[in-house]
Enzyme design. Structure first.
Site, PDB file in Angstrom:
ATOM      1  N   HIS A   1       0.814  -1.217   0.000  1.00  0.00           N
ATOM      2  CA  HIS A   1       0.000   0.000   0.000  1.00  0.00           C
ATOM      3  C   HIS A   1       0.850   1.271   0.000  1.00  0.00           C
ATOM      4  CE1 HIS A   1       0.301   0.852   4.394  1.00  0.00           C
ATOM      5  NE2 HIS A   1       0.272  -0.461   4.540  1.00  0.00           N
TER       6      HIS A   1
ATOM      7  N   ASP B   1       6.211   0.469   6.525  1.00  0.00           N
ATOM      8  CA  ASP B   1       4.750   0.330   6.417  1.00  0.00           C
ATOM      9  C   ASP B   1       4.207   1.458   5.576  1.00  0.00           C
ATOM     10  OD1 ASP B   1       2.159  -0.479   6.772  1.00  0.00           O
ATOM     11  OD2 ASP B   1       2.011   0.240   8.834  1.00  0.00           O
TER      12      ASP B   1
ATOM     13  N   GLU C   1      -4.858   1.668   2.726  1.00  0.00           N
ATOM     14  CA  GLU C   1      -4.904   0.470   3.558  1.00  0.00           C
ATOM     15  C   GLU C   1      -5.111   0.831   5.020  1.00  0.00           C
ATOM     16  OE1 GLU C   1      -3.383  -2.825   6.118  1.00  0.00           O
ATOM     17  OE2 GLU C   1      -2.619  -0.798   5.999  1.00  0.00           O
ATOM     18  N   GLU C   2      -4.496   1.933   5.448  1.00  0.00           N
ATOM     19  CA  GLU C   2      -4.413   2.221   6.887  1.00  0.00           C
ATOM     20  C   GLU C   2      -5.742   2.595   7.524  1.00  0.00           C
ATOM     21  OE1 GLU C   2      -2.123   1.288   8.549  1.00  0.00           O
ATOM     22  OE2 GLU C   2      -0.183   1.515   7.589  1.00  0.00           O
TER      23      GLU C   2
ATOM     24  N   ASP D   1       3.209  -6.531   3.076  1.00  0.00           N
ATOM     25  CA  ASP D   1       2.874  -5.442   4.009  1.00  0.00           C
ATOM     26  C   ASP D   1       3.238  -5.838   5.439  1.00  0.00           C
ATOM     27  OD1 ASP D   1       1.887  -3.135   5.156  1.00  0.00           O
ATOM     28  OD2 ASP D   1      -0.207  -3.783   5.110  1.00  0.00           O
TER      29      ASP D   1
ATOM     30  N   HIS E   1       3.876   2.312  12.812  1.00  0.00           N
ATOM     31  CA  HIS E   1       2.950   3.421  13.135  1.00  0.00           C
ATOM     32  C   HIS E   1       3.550   4.454  14.094  1.00  0.00           C
ATOM     33  CE1 HIS E   1      -0.853   0.796  12.076  1.00  0.00           C
ATOM     34  NE2 HIS E   1       0.046   0.823  11.110  1.00  0.00           N
TER      35      HIS E   1
END
Lengths: 461, 461
Positions: free
Chosen positions: A278, A290, A324-325, A352, A426
């Site tokens: 993504h 990520d 995606e997130e 991912d 994240h």
């Protein structure tokens, strides 16, 4: 002499399929390790574009750059697939502290994705600490009403793969805030979902249930969570309060795009093998692992196939999924369009889980017989590259919807080493510097190898 | 009901050996992952002691700390094994630059371990670049006399395990300076042996041949090596000169120690399984991955065995070897003493390839039959922990001499993921912050598991 040459030629022609496969894999790996471009592409994405949460200017720039990159490689087809995505913004930096009488102890905090803001003056309230959703249920409204619920369930270190620990503890973040709101909580703070003990708050999406008030929700660092928990144990509860203020909001949806590149199949142009990651990322850093590594690996797969001169039988696609997130609208759109266009998809592979050393692949919903035969056929080919863990398991959020629209597809997850992923996941620390060039390129070669094997032999085990 | 209980009890008693092994391994991993102490011990070693090159004050402190640590764990026996070690010192920081007409371009440089100093005023000379020892031979004295030889053979990225690339390029560092001196070179600079492209010079030992003049030898960073090579290609050779100055010297040998801890075997107290790493480190950083992780894992193995209540049949030893980096006198001494004391050693395992995610173990000098049976018996037990790569291969520098004195011993190397090791190896960047807690502890658990299996079942395959 001539006879020998003739024999050698004959032997050449009868080179077994396994030997040919083995030579091709070596070619892919050599290209990836010696001339790989994923690392340089990732550097550009991280350093020149940076954070690219859906709907942001970064995401828009990333789309334009991605299309240009694919165009530069001269794939048979490069295009954008339109999709409407959520547009959540964090706003001014959050603030939080523990109030202990006259003392205020600052707490590293980050609003959860899709959370609402606090009132302008912030929220100050007493705290109820719980270790699980179950514990929350047993406390009920009497204990929770008017309070801030502090979800402090720890990451279970005993799992060998950290993804399992993430899944187990993650439920607090996904479902905790709404569960607390049901009992009248005014806010929710969640221990960051990570095996690491440090001062990074880890953001990530939360999901509000319909019919329940939306309360502000945020993650605090694991060190802060430990400190708060200790203080709550040592002091009388009403003396300790928590304050936090956040300024996030959800704006109207925005038009965005999946970015798709394609090498046309020579035998079955309408049969597809899709490789994707993504393009969007959280807003706290550069989205390196990520999922910058996932998208740069995906395009690298096509580049490697092309420059090594491999002509696939089936069409091979690299897909940079958007969103995606916080919504996975890109994955849903891709699945809808694939069905609408009556595309026959053999397999989709998602990368991912970070750009770490590859260990293998997990195959979704396969039988023990499939797995046994798969290992018998291909494990030996991947073993020299130490990427031969072929197991049953999940695939990925972006390709998941394909199973709904194209039930015969095989979904596959790329499995890199999992130990460090959730340390930086994240957080502001998910930056290019934490990606290793060789690890990233080995991953691209491993995925290329699997795509090649599927293209050559199919997946009928 | 009673009957069922009786049956269950019977089943308990007949729990297969495999099932018992499986339970024990899970116990070791749980202890390592939940209560592991290797990471905290490593932090102390790196941050409170730091660099500990043989003969240095740091090495002395490290010995005292190590003994105290082992004592605190209450092993059956903890002792120091005296050994004389070389005492090489770097002296004031090296200086180097490329001289291009009037320009001087600074070069990150580090003297090679055991190198001699330059004259006080440094060395300035023309440069001969070679990519291999073979190329050096073909040039001969006419081209080399009076020059600085620049060994610029690149790290071969195509190997999947970086150790192979290190071995291949490493010959320039080990043997290059003396080979150059044979043809009258006045100095040698070596491209740092690493797959990374950055500005760290990587030190490491060089070995002077008898009967050849000792010339000053140093490593330069890979970026500097590339720059120098490009400049040599673009400009006429005599215009480019190189200057370097280093102040290292070899002082008289110093008394030092291997540090040894032991759990006594309940059945065969005079049979040993040894686990070890090396306590000394290069002087540029903290020796975190090289080999702080190895020693802290080794003592952790004994701690895990002890706190999980396992009573080994054979004696289990953790050995912190002194002086692996520039002389391996500790390893030689340990082997001599083991033979002199008529100790029967079943196996020795060395952990000196970094504290990264474990992949498995390599067994030195074993037959295909051994390997096949080994995998048949134990691979399945290690598979859930993803540390099941059981292959033929090398072991380690410290335990190597045991094969000379105790030929029936099985030497084994711990094999962690190799991708990042040589990026930081022997540089100022080999620091605690680059070690991941879970990876380190998984390694300790993997080694504990292997020690347990050898203790239970021997190594007769």
């Amino acid at each position: 002499m001539k006879k020998t040459l003739f024999l050698a030629a004959l032997l050449g022609f009868t080179l077994s399929s396994k030997a040919q496969d083995s030579l091709m894999l070596r070619k892919f790996y050599d290209e990836a390790l010696v001339n790989g471009q994923a690392y340089d592409n990732l550097r550009f994405l991280c350093k020149n574009i940076g954070q690219r949460l859906s709907g942001s200017a970064g995401a828009e720039k990333a789309v334009i750059w991605s299309k240009k990159l694919m165009d530069s490689y001269g794939f048979d087809k490069v295009y954008l697939q339109e999709v409407m995505v959520p547009h959540w913004v964090r706003g001014a930096k959050e603030q939080a502290y523990i109030i202990d009488g006259n003392k205020r102890i600052a707490v590293p905090i980050a609003a959860l994705g899709m959370s609402v803001a606090t009132p302008k003056e912030g929220i100050t309230a007493n705290i109820v600490e719980v270790k699980s959703l179950k514990e929350l249920e047993t406390l009920g409204e009497a204990a929770i009403k008017g309070k801030i619920v502090f979800f402090n369930g720890a990451f279970d270190q005993r799992f060998i793969e950290t993804g399992h620990g993430y899944g187990a503890a993650g439920i607090q973040r996904f479902a905790g805030p709404s569960a607390a709101a049901k009992y009248g909580a005014v806010g929710a703070i969640v221990r960051s979902i990570t095996p690491a003990l440090d001062d990074y708050p880890h953001t990530g999406g939360t999901v509000y249930m319909d019919g329940v008030p939306k309360i502000p929700a945020a993650a605090i660092s694991t060190l802060a969570a430990n400190k708060l928990s200790t203080m709550l144990k040592l002091r009388k509860l009403p003396l300790i309060k928590f304050y936090f203020k956040q300024n996030c909001q959800t704006l109207p949806d925005v038009k965005s795009y999946n970015v798709i590149g394609e090498i046309k199949g020579s035998e079955n142009p309408n049969k597809y093998i899709t490789v994707g990651g993504h393009l969007d990322s959280w807003d706290l850093a550069e989205g390196a692992h990520d999922d910058g590594t996932g998208v740069t690996q995906s395009v690298e797969v096509l580049r490697i196939l092309k420059v090594t001169g491999y002509k696939p039988k089936n069409s091979i696609r690299a897909v940079f999924f958007m969103n995606e997130e916080n919504g996975h609208k890109g994955g849903i759109k891709y699945a809808e369009q694939a069905a609408a266009n009556k595309e026959d998809h053999i397999a989709a592979i998602e990368t991912d889980e970070g750009g770490f050393t590859p260990r293998g692949f997990s195959f979704e919903g396969v039988s023990p017989t499939f797995l046994k035969e798969l290992n018998k056929q291909w494990k030996g080919l991947l073993e020299p590259y130490e990427a031969d863990m072929l197991v049953a398991g999940g695939s990925g959020t972006d390709i998941g919807p394909l199973k709904e629209t194209l039930p015969s597809i095989q979904l596959i997850g790329f499995r890199p080493d999992s130990q460090r992923y959730f340390d930086i996941h994240h957080t502001p620390n998910d930056v290019f510097e934490n990606v290793n060039k060789r690890e990233l390129h080995l991953g691209a070669a491993a995925i290329t190898s699997l795509v090649y094997l599927i293209d050559q032999h199919g997946l009928r085990f």
